[in-house]
Write a protein that holds these residues in place. Structure first.
Motif, PDB file in Angstrom:
ATOM      1  N   GLY A 117      10.411  -3.273   4.101  1.00  0.00           N
ATOM      2  CA  GLY A 117       9.356  -2.504   3.441  1.00  0.00           C
ATOM      3  C   GLY A 117       9.808  -1.098   3.099  1.00  0.00           C
ATOM      4  O   GLY A 117       9.515  -0.583   2.010  1.00  0.00           O
ATOM      5  N   SER A 118      10.537  -0.459   4.004  1.00  0.00           N
ATOM      6  CA  SER A 118      11.021   0.897   3.761  1.00  0.00           C
ATOM      7  C   SER A 118      12.057   0.928   2.640  1.00  0.00           C
ATOM      8  O   SER A 118      12.067   1.859   1.819  1.00  0.00           O
ATOM      9  N   ILE A 119      12.930  -0.071   2.597  1.00  0.00           N
ATOM     10  CA  ILE A 119      13.936  -0.124   1.528  1.00  0.00           C
ATOM     11  C   ILE A 119      13.261  -0.331   0.170  1.00  0.00           C
ATOM     12  O   ILE A 119      13.636   0.296  -0.834  1.00  0.00           O
ATOM     13  N   GLY A 120      12.269  -1.206   0.130  1.00  0.00           N
ATOM     14  CA  GLY A 120      11.511  -1.395  -1.105  1.00  0.00           C
ATOM     15  C   GLY A 120      10.845  -0.111  -1.557  1.00  0.00           C
ATOM     16  O   GLY A 120      10.816   0.218  -2.754  1.00  0.00           O
ATOM     17  N   LEU A 121      10.310   0.657  -0.602  1.00  0.00           N
ATOM     18  CA  LEU A 121       9.691   1.947  -0.915  1.00  0.00           C
ATOM     19  C   LEU A 121      10.714   2.915  -1.493  1.00  0.00           C
ATOM     20  O   LEU A 121      10.446   3.615  -2.473  1.00  0.00           O
ATOM     21  N   ILE A 122      11.892   2.960  -0.899  1.00  0.00           N
ATOM     22  CA  ILE A 122      12.936   3.871  -1.369  1.00  0.00           C
ATOM     23  C   ILE A 122      13.360   3.515  -2.799  1.00  0.00           C
ATOM     24  O   ILE A 122      13.518   4.407  -3.652  1.00  0.00           O
ATOM     25  N   PHE A 123      13.521   2.231  -3.088  1.00  0.00           N
ATOM     26  CA  PHE A 123      13.948   1.823  -4.424  1.00  0.00           C
ATOM     27  C   PHE A 123      12.850   2.050  -5.467  1.00  0.00           C
ATOM     28  O   PHE A 123      13.148   2.168  -6.659  1.00  0.00           O
ATOM     29  N   SER A 124      11.602   2.083  -5.036  1.00  0.00           N
ATOM     30  CA  SER A 124      10.514   2.306  -5.991  1.00  0.00           C
ATOM     31  C   SER A 124      10.553   3.730  -6.559  1.00  0.00           C
ATOM     32  O   SER A 124      10.002   3.974  -7.636  1.00  0.00           O
ATOM     33  N   ILE A 125      11.194   4.654  -5.854  1.00  0.00           N
ATOM     34  CA  ILE A 125      11.223   6.057  -6.304  1.00  0.00           C
ATOM     35  C   ILE A 125      12.016   6.220  -7.601  1.00  0.00           C
ATOM     36  O   ILE A 125      11.478   6.719  -8.597  1.00  0.00           O
ATOM     37  N   GLY A 138       0.803  -1.211   0.000  1.00  0.00           N
ATOM     38  CA  GLY A 138       0.000   0.000   0.000  1.00  0.00           C
ATOM     39  C   GLY A 138       0.839   1.265   0.000  1.00  0.00           C
ATOM     40  O   GLY A 138       0.579   2.208  -0.769  1.00  0.00           O
ATOM     41  N   ALA A 139       1.862   1.316   0.843  1.00  0.00           N
ATOM     42  CA  ALA A 139       2.718   2.495   0.920  1.00  0.00           C
ATOM     43  C   ALA A 139       3.486   2.703  -0.381  1.00  0.00           C
ATOM     44  O   ALA A 139       3.639   3.842  -0.854  1.00  0.00           O
ATOM     45  N   VAL A 140       3.953   1.615  -0.982  1.00  0.00           N
ATOM     46  CA  VAL A 140       4.699   1.721  -2.242  1.00  0.00           C
ATOM     47  C   VAL A 140       3.798   2.238  -3.353  1.00  0.00           C
ATOM     48  O   VAL A 140       4.198   3.102  -4.153  1.00  0.00           O
ATOM     49  N   MET A 141       2.555   1.748  -3.418  1.00  0.00           N
ATOM     50  CA  MET A 141       1.612   2.228  -4.436  1.00  0.00           C
ATOM     51  C   MET A 141       1.349   3.718  -4.264  1.00  0.00           C
ATOM     52  O   MET A 141       1.232   4.466  -5.247  1.00  0.00           O
ATOM     53  N   ASP A 142       1.240   4.177  -3.022  1.00  0.00           N
ATOM     54  CA  ASP A 142       0.989   5.592  -2.749  1.00  0.00           C
ATOM     55  C   ASP A 142       2.128   6.454  -3.281  1.00  0.00           C
ATOM     56  O   ASP A 142       1.910   7.497  -3.911  1.00  0.00           O
ATOM     57  N   VAL A 143       3.362   6.019  -3.033  1.00  0.00           N
ATOM     58  CA  VAL A 143       4.522   6.783  -3.479  1.00  0.00           C
ATOM     59  C   VAL A 143       4.622   6.806  -5.003  1.00  0.00           C
ATOM     60  O   VAL A 143       4.840   7.866  -5.607  1.00  0.00           O
ATOM     61  N   THR A 144       4.455   5.666  -5.622  1.00  0.00           N
ATOM     62  CA  THR A 144       4.657   5.584  -7.073  1.00  0.00           C
ATOM     63  C   THR A 144       3.631   6.399  -7.853  1.00  0.00           C
ATOM     64  O   THR A 144       3.982   7.072  -8.827  1.00  0.00           O
ATOM     65  N   ILE A 145       2.373   6.367  -7.429  1.00  0.00           N
ATOM     66  CA  ILE A 145       1.368   7.129  -8.178  1.00  0.00           C
ATOM     67  C   ILE A 145       1.562   8.630  -7.955  1.00  0.00           C
ATOM     68  O   ILE A 145       1.276   9.436  -8.852  1.00  0.00           O
ATOM     69  N   MET A 185       6.758   8.839   3.965  1.00  0.00           N
ATOM     70  CA  MET A 185       6.209   7.501   3.768  1.00  0.00           C
ATOM     71  C   MET A 185       7.058   6.436   4.456  1.00  0.00           C
ATOM     72  O   MET A 185       6.525   5.467   4.999  1.00  0.00           O
ATOM     73  N   ALA A 186       8.381   6.598   4.447  1.00  0.00           N
ATOM     74  CA  ALA A 186       9.223   5.655   5.178  1.00  0.00           C
ATOM     75  C   ALA A 186       8.920   5.739   6.669  1.00  0.00           C
ATOM     76  O   ALA A 186       8.842   4.724   7.369  1.00  0.00           O
ATOM     77  N   ASN A 187       8.711   6.963   7.147  1.00  0.00           N
ATOM     78  CA  ASN A 187       8.354   7.151   8.548  1.00  0.00           C
ATOM     79  C   ASN A 187       6.981   6.552   8.840  1.00  0.00           C
ATOM     80  O   ASN A 187       6.733   6.036   9.938  1.00  0.00           O
ATOM     81  N   THR A 188       6.081   6.611   7.851  1.00  0.00           N
ATOM     82  CA  THR A 188       4.749   6.027   8.017  1.00  0.00           C
ATOM     83  C   THR A 188       4.843   4.525   8.251  1.00  0.00           C
ATOM     84  O   THR A 188       4.166   3.975   9.135  1.00  0.00           O
ATOM     85  N   THR A 190       5.723   0.137  14.475  1.00  0.00           N
ATOM     86  CA  THR A 190       5.977   0.441  15.882  1.00  0.00           C
ATOM     87  C   THR A 190       4.682   0.465  16.679  1.00  0.00           C
ATOM     88  O   THR A 190       4.615  -0.054  17.802  1.00  0.00           O
ATOM     89  N   GLY A 191       3.651   1.066  16.114  1.00  0.00           N
ATOM     90  CA  GLY A 191       2.366   1.128  16.794  1.00  0.00           C
ATOM     91  C   GLY A 191       1.782  -0.250  17.052  1.00  0.00           C
ATOM     92  O   GLY A 191       1.216  -0.518  18.131  1.00  0.00           O
TER      93      GLY A 191
END
Length: 382
Positions: free
Chosen positions: A350-358, A261-268, A304-307, A313-314
């Motif tokens: 998950g955060s690393i995958g998000l970063i590479f998606s950019i 979900g987070a990766v889709m948000d960043v990419t779009i 988004m990485a912080n998200t 964490t939550g």
């Protein structure tokens, strides 16, 4: 273009059909299992009864509940049920007058016995779902309707597609998860953003980022000797009904679905910005569009990485409190606990995958947009 849209519609219909037929073995198998009957009720009164100390049984008190049934064959009937207490919050159900509960029905056909199984939380859940849907429709209007569709589709695909295929046909968790992520990303992005270059840039960028997260997750699970048995539910399933499942693969699937979900948000977000810039500045080439995507991605990356980190964490707050309350346990021992290493792996992969998606999204979308407008320019010259 029309042929491609026709093929996509047919593909979606086929997927829905597969989902329906894949659940048939579950439905037929359920007939052989004796089901416990449950009914709803409302607590009218609670009468505390003195109970003799019975430490061997763990009973410290009991209440006589007067309950009015609100469902089932005897709806409207008032019954009484004895509710035992053990002073353990994890197991005790201590309702008050006016609380809605669900009751397990036992006994014989002539003499039925009712036992409080849990609070009835469905009414409150339905209200939250209604507020969620209403918020989407009021603020999003058409996009809100599309959003509701993709949310329902994603849940349906996971519950009625992914799970039955794994349980009934023993499909590989890894391959099934990657297939489900591909379908969810494709259907979501096309439904929300339409059939265009920015959509396909976002889809391919999402799949690239999720693939990176998947590779890292697989390596980390093997390298760190993570078992996947990091929760009571997983351990219970392992020793009871699903002993054949590799829970390391379950952990892998959870990491991938959690980051999707987070990766889709960043990419779009990146692809949409590049799309609008190209429309405003048609003379921009690949380099300019790519740089604009990277600049937007850098701004989005931090939040988004912080998200993702905050989300994991939550969900792990009880674990954090448990660890911090043990003053005599060394930090080295804590960091090497399976459950702690698992949560860290979830958040970081998950955060690393998000970063590479950019950069992947920025490069793919820039290529598609520059190629598209270049071909249009050539056609106009001819």
């Amino acid at each position: 273009m029309k042929n491609a849209q026709f093929i996509l519609k047919r593909l979606i219909i086929m997927i829905i059909g597969v989902l329906i037929f894949s659940t048939m073995p579950v439905v037929f198998a359920a007939k052989d299992v004796q089901k416990v009957e449950y009914v709803n009720g409302v607590v009218l009164s609670v009468l505390a009864i003195e109970a003799p100390d019975n430490k061997n049984m763990g009973v410290t008190g009991k209440n006589l509940l007067t309950i009015q049934l609100t469902s089932g064959e005897e709806s409207g009937k008032t019954i009484q049920s004895m509710n035992y207490l053990s002073q353990q919050t994890l197991f005790d159900i201590n309702p008050s007058p006016g609380d809605k509960v669900i009751l397990a029905v036992g006994g014989t056909q002539d003499i039925k016995q009712y036992h409080v199984a849990d609070y009835n939380r469905l009414p409150s859940t339905s209200i939250l779902l209604g507020i969620f849907a209403l918020s989407l429709l009021l603020l999003g209007i058409k996009i809100g309707i599309k959003t509701l569709f993709v949310v329902c589709f994603s849940i349906l695909l996971i519950l009625q597609g992914m799970i039955p295929f794994i349980l009934n046909y023993h499909w590989s968790f890894i391959l099934t998860t990657l297939l489900v992520c591909t379908v969810i990303a494709t259907v979501t992005q096309i439904t929300i953003s339409g059939w265009n270059s920015k959509t396909w840039g976002a889809i391919l960028g999402t799949l690239g980022g999720v693939s990176v997260a998947g590779v890292l997750a697989a390596v980390a699970i093997s390298w760190m000797h993570l078992t996947g048995l990091d929760s009571e539910e997983a351990m219970m399933l392992k020793v009871t009904t699903l002993s054949f499942i590799n829970f390391q693969e379950v952990l892998f699937a959870g990491i991938i679905l959690g980051s999707l979900g987070a990766v889709m948000d960043v990419t779009i977000s990146i692809a949409s910005t590049q799309y609008e810039i190209k429309k405003s500045c048609p003379h921009y080439g690949f380099t300019e569009i790519f740089k604009s995507g990277i600049n937007v991605g850098r701004d989005v990356m931090g939040t988004m990485a912080n998200t993702l980190i905050l989300a994991y964490t939550g969900s792990s707050l009880p674990l954090i409190f448990l660890i911090t309350s043990q003053e005599n346990i060394s930090l080295e021992r804590v960091m090497n606990l399976n459950i702690v290493a698992t949560e860290i792996t979830r958040a970081l992969t998950g955060s690393i995958g998000l970063i590479f998606s950019i950069p992947l999204t920025a490069a793919i979308t820039a290529f598609l947009l520059s190629k598209k407008y270049k071909s249009k320019a050539i056609d106009s010259m001819e």
